[in-house]
Design a protein around this motif. Structure first.
Motif, PDB file in Angstrom:
ATOM      1  N   SER A 302      11.276 -11.271   1.682  1.00 43.10           N
ATOM      2  CA  SER A 302      11.295 -10.089   0.819  1.00 43.10           C
ATOM      3  C   SER A 302      10.191 -10.117  -0.227  1.00 43.10           C
ATOM      4  O   SER A 302      10.228  -9.328  -1.180  1.00 43.10           O
ATOM      5  CB  SER A 302      12.654  -9.973   0.121  1.00 43.10           C
ATOM      6  OG  SER A 302      12.872 -11.066  -0.757  1.00 43.10           O
ATOM      7  N   ALA A 304       7.379  -8.839  -1.431  1.00 49.34           N
ATOM      8  CA  ALA A 304       6.629  -7.616  -1.158  1.00 49.34           C
ATOM      9  C   ALA A 304       5.136  -7.772  -1.448  1.00 49.34           C
ATOM     10  O   ALA A 304       4.297  -7.246  -0.710  1.00 49.34           O
ATOM     11  CB  ALA A 304       7.209  -6.458  -1.977  1.00 49.34           C
ATOM     12  N   ASP A 305       4.785  -8.467  -2.512  1.00 51.03           N
ATOM     13  CA  ASP A 305       3.375  -8.621  -2.853  1.00 51.03           C
ATOM     14  C   ASP A 305       2.615  -9.344  -1.742  1.00 51.03           C
ATOM     15  O   ASP A 305       1.480  -8.981  -1.401  1.00 51.03           O
ATOM     16  CB  ASP A 305       3.230  -9.391  -4.163  1.00 51.03           C
ATOM     17  CG  ASP A 305       3.643  -8.571  -5.378  1.00 51.03           C
ATOM     18  OD1 ASP A 305       3.828  -7.351  -5.226  1.00 51.03           O
ATOM     19  OD2 ASP A 305       3.779  -9.156  -6.469  1.00 51.03           O
ATOM     20  N   TYR A 308       2.174  -6.923   1.191  1.00 56.22           N
ATOM     21  CA  TYR A 308       1.127  -5.934   0.926  1.00 56.22           C
ATOM     22  C   TYR A 308      -0.257  -6.567   1.041  1.00 56.22           C
ATOM     23  O   TYR A 308      -1.198  -5.985   1.616  1.00 56.22           O
ATOM     24  CB  TYR A 308       1.311  -5.311  -0.455  1.00 56.22           C
ATOM     25  CG  TYR A 308       0.393  -4.138  -0.690  1.00 56.22           C
ATOM     26  CD1 TYR A 308       0.824  -2.840  -0.456  1.00 56.22           C
ATOM     27  CD2 TYR A 308      -0.923  -4.329  -1.104  1.00 56.22           C
ATOM     28  CE1 TYR A 308      -0.024  -1.753  -0.637  1.00 56.22           C
ATOM     29  CE2 TYR A 308      -1.781  -3.252  -1.286  1.00 56.22           C
ATOM     30  CZ  TYR A 308      -1.327  -1.968  -1.046  1.00 56.22           C
ATOM     31  OH  TYR A 308      -2.170  -0.899  -1.210  1.00 56.22           O
ATOM     32  N   TYR A 330       6.256  -3.445   4.281  1.00 56.03           N
ATOM     33  CA  TYR A 330       6.262  -3.325   2.825  1.00 56.03           C
ATOM     34  C   TYR A 330       7.135  -2.151   2.396  1.00 56.03           C
ATOM     35  O   TYR A 330       7.923  -2.252   1.440  1.00 56.03           O
ATOM     36  CB  TYR A 330       4.836  -3.144   2.299  1.00 56.03           C
ATOM     37  CG  TYR A 330       4.787  -2.979   0.792  1.00 56.03           C
ATOM     38  CD1 TYR A 330       4.724  -4.089  -0.046  1.00 56.03           C
ATOM     39  CD2 TYR A 330       4.830  -1.704   0.209  1.00 56.03           C
ATOM     40  CE1 TYR A 330       4.701  -3.933  -1.421  1.00 56.03           C
ATOM     41  CE2 TYR A 330       4.802  -1.550  -1.170  1.00 56.03           C
ATOM     42  CZ  TYR A 330       4.745  -2.672  -1.974  1.00 56.03           C
ATOM     43  OH  TYR A 330       4.735  -2.524  -3.345  1.00 56.03           O
ATOM     44  N   ASP A 334       9.885  -1.455  -0.613  1.00 53.87           N
ATOM     45  CA  ASP A 334       9.482  -0.654  -1.772  1.00 53.87           C
ATOM     46  C   ASP A 334       9.054   0.718  -1.275  1.00 53.87           C
ATOM     47  O   ASP A 334       8.043   0.843  -0.582  1.00 53.87           O
ATOM     48  CB  ASP A 334       8.333  -1.346  -2.505  1.00 53.87           C
ATOM     49  CG  ASP A 334       7.730  -0.474  -3.611  1.00 53.87           C
ATOM     50  OD1 ASP A 334       8.418   0.475  -4.057  1.00 53.87           O
ATOM     51  OD2 ASP A 334       6.588  -0.750  -4.014  1.00 53.87           O
ATOM     52  N   THR A 336       8.980   3.548  -3.538  1.00 56.19           N
ATOM     53  CA  THR A 336       8.799   4.484  -4.648  1.00 56.19           C
ATOM     54  C   THR A 336       7.596   4.197  -5.553  1.00 56.19           C
ATOM     55  O   THR A 336       7.159   5.093  -6.278  1.00 56.19           O
ATOM     56  CB  THR A 336      10.057   4.501  -5.537  1.00 56.19           C
ATOM     57  OG1 THR A 336      10.298   3.184  -6.044  1.00 56.19           O
ATOM     58  CG2 THR A 336      11.275   4.961  -4.737  1.00 56.19           C
ATOM     59  N   SER A 337       7.068   3.018  -5.529  1.00 53.58           N
ATOM     60  CA  SER A 337       6.019   2.663  -6.498  1.00 53.58           C
ATOM     61  C   SER A 337       4.660   3.226  -6.081  1.00 53.58           C
ATOM     62  O   SER A 337       4.496   3.784  -4.985  1.00 53.58           O
ATOM     63  CB  SER A 337       5.921   1.137  -6.621  1.00 53.58           C
ATOM     64  OG  SER A 337       5.342   0.596  -5.446  1.00 53.58           O
ATOM     65  N   TRP A 339       2.248   1.367  -5.304  1.00 50.85           N
ATOM     66  CA  TRP A 339       1.847   0.558  -4.147  1.00 50.85           C
ATOM     67  C   TRP A 339       2.464   1.120  -2.876  1.00 50.85           C
ATOM     68  O   TRP A 339       1.835   1.093  -1.802  1.00 50.85           O
ATOM     69  CB  TRP A 339       2.249  -0.899  -4.361  1.00 50.85           C
ATOM     70  CG  TRP A 339       1.475  -1.553  -5.465  1.00 50.85           C
ATOM     71  CD1 TRP A 339       1.917  -1.864  -6.715  1.00 50.85           C
ATOM     72  CD2 TRP A 339       0.098  -1.936  -5.424  1.00 50.85           C
ATOM     73  NE1 TRP A 339       0.915  -2.420  -7.462  1.00 50.85           N
ATOM     74  CE2 TRP A 339      -0.220  -2.491  -6.692  1.00 50.85           C
ATOM     75  CE3 TRP A 339      -0.893  -1.878  -4.448  1.00 50.85           C
ATOM     76  CZ2 TRP A 339      -1.488  -2.982  -6.995  1.00 50.85           C
ATOM     77  CZ3 TRP A 339      -2.159  -2.361  -4.756  1.00 50.85           C
ATOM     78  CH2 TRP A 339      -2.447  -2.911  -6.007  1.00 50.85           C
ATOM     79  N   ALA A 340       3.679   1.660  -2.991  1.00 50.36           N
ATOM     80  CA  ALA A 340       4.304   2.286  -1.816  1.00 50.36           C
ATOM     81  C   ALA A 340       3.507   3.520  -1.396  1.00 50.36           C
ATOM     82  O   ALA A 340       3.317   3.773  -0.198  1.00 50.36           O
ATOM     83  CB  ALA A 340       5.753   2.668  -2.137  1.00 50.36           C
TER      84      ALA A 340
END
Length: 358
Positions: A302, A304-305, A308, A330, A334, A336-337, A339-340
């Motif tokens: 999990s 995420a960074d 990505y 990714y 995530d 909503t951000s 990055w998403a």
């Protein structure tokens, strides 16, 4: 201040070398050197042999007299650095007032300790290591030690910076003792009776390192973290933070080595794998970066960074299919951000390019 055109008055005697040698050095640089303060004195140097030859009251009176004559005061180390006979200290930016606020030392006491080189920096600005020392000295003063006893003692074991790794205790107003792994000793090496173990120095060091890093004093923080990592060969976090500071300073190969140390100390340290992967990418070692980021994701699916960054790595390598898979993964974590949003744009771009190619 520079030596050329200046006239230095030495109060007491220099610990480093005889006055005649200092005089030759100053003359070679275009200045003058003499004993004590005269009308032409532009700066006074406090020789450290004063600590052995004069009482505390005498020394304080000599300092007061120099200040009344508005003559700037230099410590012996400050003078030697001016003559380029001693290595310069690292850049620092802690003010005298901040030192006072953090240590709770009295202003006169701090100034006198600085004038007798009880800190790594002989004058403002000070470093975070100096703050550690100031806090230790404040504890000694609170326990009854005099500033002159501290100043006399700290030079008995080598560079004052090494005191940050020791526990110091006052044994009366004129005697300072230090604890090693088994017992206590005077700072001149005489053995004393053991006292109960107190393991707080590494924490003091680490706390100062964190504060320095938060203030973006990365060189200072790196030094402190390196000492923490050396003091405790099992401390992966200190090695990791050391790597982060080196990376911020642009020392990528050294940062990579620090991350390797952190990983060796804790093979499951996922952030160390991730940051090492980032450094390897910056160094152009793409396959190694891919492996390290992949290991970070394997340890923590999990993360995420890391996912990505793997997508970005594959995109930069023009493997749109692999990048698309990582971006989709990714988005499972995530949605909503910002990055998403970028990941969705990346998926859309990959879809268009792959469809066009097909």
């Amino acid at each position: 201040m520079r030596a050329s055109g200046e006239s230095y008055g030495v109060i007491g005697a220099l610990q480093a070398f005889p006055l005649r040698l200092a005089t030759r050095r100053v003359q070679a640089l275009g200045g003058r050197l003499h004993r004590n303060i005269t009308r032409g004195t532009t700066a006074a140097v406090l020789g450290r042999k004063l600590l052995a030859s004069k009482t505390q009251a005498n020394i304080e009176q000599a300092v007061s007299n120099a200040r009344e004559k508005a003559v700037p005061l230099l410590s012996e180390n400050g003078f030697l650095r001016l003559l380029r006979s001693l290595s310069p200290v690292p850049t620092a930016n802690i003010t005298r007032q901040s030192m006072l606020d953090q240590s709770r030392l009295d202003g006169d006491t701090l100034d006198l300790l600085a004038l007798f080189d009880a800190f790594e920096h002989h004058a403002e600005p000070f470093s975070f290591r100096d703050v550690i020392l100031a806090k230790k000295y404040a504890g000694l003063v609170a326990s009854g030690a005099s500033w002159s006893a501290i100043a006399r003692s700290v030079h008995q074991i080598g560079p004052v910076g090494s005191l940050t790794a020791l526990t110091l205790q006052a044994d009366g107003p004129a005697r300072i003792v230090t604890k090693d792994a088994h017992s206590l000793a005077e700072l001149d090496g005489q053995r004393l009776l053991p006292l109960p173990e107190v393991d707080e120095d590494a924490e003091d060091y680490f706390g100062a390192a964190e504060a320095a890093e938060a203030a973006q004093l990365f060189a200072e923080a790196a030094t402190l973290y390196q000492h923490c990592a050396t003091m405790d060969p099992t401390d992966a976090v200190a090695a990791f933070n050391f790597g982060n500071c080196l990376r911020a300073l642009g020392h990528l190969p050294e940062a990579a080595t620090a991350y390797i140390t952190a990983i060796k100390r804790d093979p499951e340290f996922v952030e160390a794998w991730f940051n090492h992967g980032g450094v390897l990418r910056d160094m152009g070692r793409i396959q190694a970066a891919r492996e390290h980021l992949g290991r970070a994701v394997a340890i923590d699916p999990s993360y995420a960074d890391a996912i990505y960054n793997l997508a970005a790595l594959e995109y930069d390598a023009h493997d749109l299919g692999a990048a698309r898979q990582w971006w989709l993964r990714y988005l499972e974590l995530d949605g909503t951000s910002d990055w998403a949003r970028r990941a969705r744009a990346g998926v859309g771009l990959a879809n268009r390019m792959l469809n066009k190619a097909g």
